[in-house]
Design an enzyme around this catalytic site. Structure first.
Site, PDB file in Angstrom:
ATOM      1  N   SER A 309      20.852  -5.031   6.545  1.00 36.68           N
ATOM      2  CA  SER A 309      19.850  -5.873   7.186  1.00 36.68           C
ATOM      3  C   SER A 309      18.498  -5.185   7.298  1.00 36.68           C
ATOM      4  O   SER A 309      17.851  -4.904   6.309  1.00 36.68           O
ATOM      5  CB  SER A 309      20.375  -6.319   8.549  1.00 36.68           C
ATOM      6  OG  SER A 309      19.565  -7.322   9.109  1.00 36.68           O
ATOM      7  N   GLU A 320       9.854  -0.183  -3.153  1.00 37.18           N
ATOM      8  CA  GLU A 320       9.080  -1.013  -4.074  1.00 37.18           C
ATOM      9  C   GLU A 320       7.576  -0.962  -3.828  1.00 37.18           C
ATOM     10  O   GLU A 320       6.793  -1.138  -4.758  1.00 37.18           O
ATOM     11  CB  GLU A 320       9.565  -2.458  -3.989  1.00 37.18           C
ATOM     12  CG  GLU A 320      11.000  -2.636  -4.479  1.00 37.18           C
ATOM     13  CD  GLU A 320      11.484  -4.076  -4.464  1.00 37.18           C
ATOM     14  OE1 GLU A 320      12.637  -4.313  -4.831  1.00 37.18           O
ATOM     15  OE2 GLU A 320      10.685  -4.979  -4.087  1.00 37.18           O
ATOM     16  N   LYS A 334      22.874  -7.543   2.998  1.00 38.11           N
ATOM     17  CA  LYS A 334      22.740  -8.636   3.957  1.00 38.11           C
ATOM     18  C   LYS A 334      21.305  -9.134   3.900  1.00 38.11           C
ATOM     19  O   LYS A 334      20.396  -8.499   4.399  1.00 38.11           O
ATOM     20  CB  LYS A 334      23.118  -8.138   5.349  1.00 38.11           C
ATOM     21  CG  LYS A 334      23.349  -9.246   6.363  1.00 38.11           C
ATOM     22  CD  LYS A 334      22.080  -9.671   7.028  1.00 38.11           C
ATOM     23  CE  LYS A 334      22.352 -10.694   8.098  1.00 38.11           C
ATOM     24  NZ  LYS A 334      21.093 -11.162   8.717  1.00 38.11           N
TER      25      LYS A 334
END
Length: 480
Positions: A309, A320, A334
């Site tokens: 999560s 990224e 998740k």
């Protein structure tokens, strides 16, 4: 409109429920007006209030039939709660849940204070209760509970078919009390009983220490109300100690509050770059990093199968949008957002309301995030728990004996053939271990001896943390 926040271990929490309360109020007002109209014959008055909802007719009929024809007296509140639970269960979503007042109180407690229990984040999946991740230093971690372990019963009571909130009420309890769990370890069909002594579980979420060569190791164990502030404080302390590089450790972190993950990502991600995206109702909203002072020392992030999560949100953002390498194992996977909202009676409805995407638009749900560099822990890191109440001695034959033999071998003792049979060589190894640990050298593994054996194995793992060592090497290579 209030900002959505995720609750401890994957959930998003909104503190009020005005819209739903308004709907219920309108329904009840309409019912009252209809009753008066039927009594006094004014058909036009029926149009006052919320319009009739024909889709609820079957529900009303079923409710009335139960109330009037069931052979025993039925509690009205139980019927209403059951109806709500039924609607939630029909969604087939393990992250959506209805909580009564007691369950909702436990839910709110997770992100605001300490609590008493075993310290493990759980979820319901396909009718079973699964471990998402144990909390660092908790009784659950010390007992060897690991991500994807299945809890089948609590103190002899089956919890199959229960919601995660219902299971939590059975597992939690006062500090110092024991709870016996029947656990099916991940990847096996065998079950074992695990007795855990409950303790106070503090919501301290950031742990920092300075390692060699000026590389700080900062572990974040969950995302609670003050985690971003804790991280900022920890990093400032490390900078004062001469931090030249950083390993941010998100292993075994089950997640938490979304706003904390965004705030923490903002400490690393350059201004204007995406931190994450939220997709709901066909629309996608990007959250971008703001300006301000950034952490610029060489950094690596550790993840594993217990990183879920909010942990994955932070890891993906740093990977990224900040070019920070991820090291360890594939994360939990998740990728949905839950809004948790209170009813006026303090019960709570938690619903999945959106997907979250990585900065580049990837949905990692049930897939996880792959690390840039995959590094496994030593094999003994996955050894299962041995119940200290068991008595393993000469001629014992069991899976626990085999686990004990593996532990002894990992610690440098010679238990003989690792086959689950407690022979003379095993007895000799146990005696040697007991002598080295200043325990009674009787060759019997039980109580304090068992606890010490597992404790020493954890300490060895900390000394030989292959993932942490690899991350430190990656950071060291970038230090100028």
């Amino acid at each position: 409109m209030e900002e959505e926040k995720p609750e401890q271990g994957h959930y998003i929490k909104i503190k009020r429920f005005p819209f739903i309360i308004m709907i219920f109020a309108l329904v009840f007002i309409t019912a009252a007006v209809t009753t008066l109209t039927l009594a006094f014959g004014d058909e036009k008055a029926v149009e006052v209030g919320a319009p009739a909802r024909s889709e609820f007719n079957k529900l009303y009929e079923a409710y009335d039939k139960i109330q009037t024809k069931y052979y025993e007296e039925v509690d009205q509140e139980s019927l209403v709660n059951g109806a709500i639970n039924g609607m939630i269960e029909s969604l087939g979503d393990p992250y959506s849940d209805y909580m009564n007042e007691e369950e909702a109180s436990e839910f709110h407690e997770d992100v605001s204070s300490s609590f008493q229990g075993i310290g493990a984040e759980i979820q319901e999946k396909d009718g079973f209760i699964m471990v998402v991740s144990p909390i660092k230093g908790s009784p659950a971690e010390k007992a060897g509970l690991q991500p994807n372990d299945m809890i089948l019963s609590v103190d002899g009571k089956s919890i199959q078919g229960m919601s995660a909130s219902e299971a939590v009420l059975l597992i939690r309890g006062e500090k110092g009390t024991k709870v016996k769990l029947e656990v099916q370890k991940s990847g096996t069909e065998k079950t074992q009983e695990v007795t855990i002594v409950r303790d106070e579980i503090p919501i301290e979420t950031v742990y920092a220490e300075m390692g060699g060569n000026g590389i700080a190791h900062v572990q974040v164990t969950s995302f609670s109300e003050h985690t971003a502030e804790e991280l900022r404080t920890a990093l400032a302390a490390m900078e004062k100690e001469g931090m030249k590089g950083l390993v941010l450790d998100l292993r075994q972190n089950p997640g938490g509050l979304l706003d904390q993950a965004i705030e923490m990502a903002n400490m690393f991600v350059p201004e204007g770059k995406n931190i994450m995206q939220i997709q709901s109702g066909g629309e996608t909203k990007a959250y971008q990093a703001e300006g301000g002072e950034k952490i610029t020392v060489p950094t690596a992030v550790l993840i594993d199968k217990g990183s879920a999560s909010a942990s994955e949100i932070l890891a993906a953002a740093l990977s990224e949008s900040a070019g920070i390498p991820l090291i360890g194992e594939k994360s939990f996977g998740k990728g949905t957002v839950q809004s948790a909202e209170d009813f006026s009676d303090q019960s709570n409805l938690k619903l999945t309301t959106a997907k979250w995407l990585t900065p580049n638009g990837t949905w990692i749900h049930e897939k996880g995030i792959k690390p840039d560099t995959a590094v496994a822990l030593p094999d003994y890191a996955s050894l299962t728990y041995i119940n200290p109440e068991s008595e393993l001695k000469l001629e014992s034959l069991s899976d626990e004996v085999k686990t004990a033999e593996q532990m002894l071998e990992a610690l440098g003792y010679a238990p003989g053939k690792v086959d689950g049979y407690f022979d003379e060589e095993t007895e000799s190894a146990v005696e040697e271990f007991q002598e080295a640990s200043e325990l009674e050298a009787n060759g019997v593994l039980t109580g304090a001896s068992t606890t010490k054996l597992m404790e020493n194995l954890r300490l060895k793992l900390e000394e030989n943390d292959t993932q942490l060592k690899k991350a430190a090497q990656a950071v060291q290579a970038k230090i100028k």
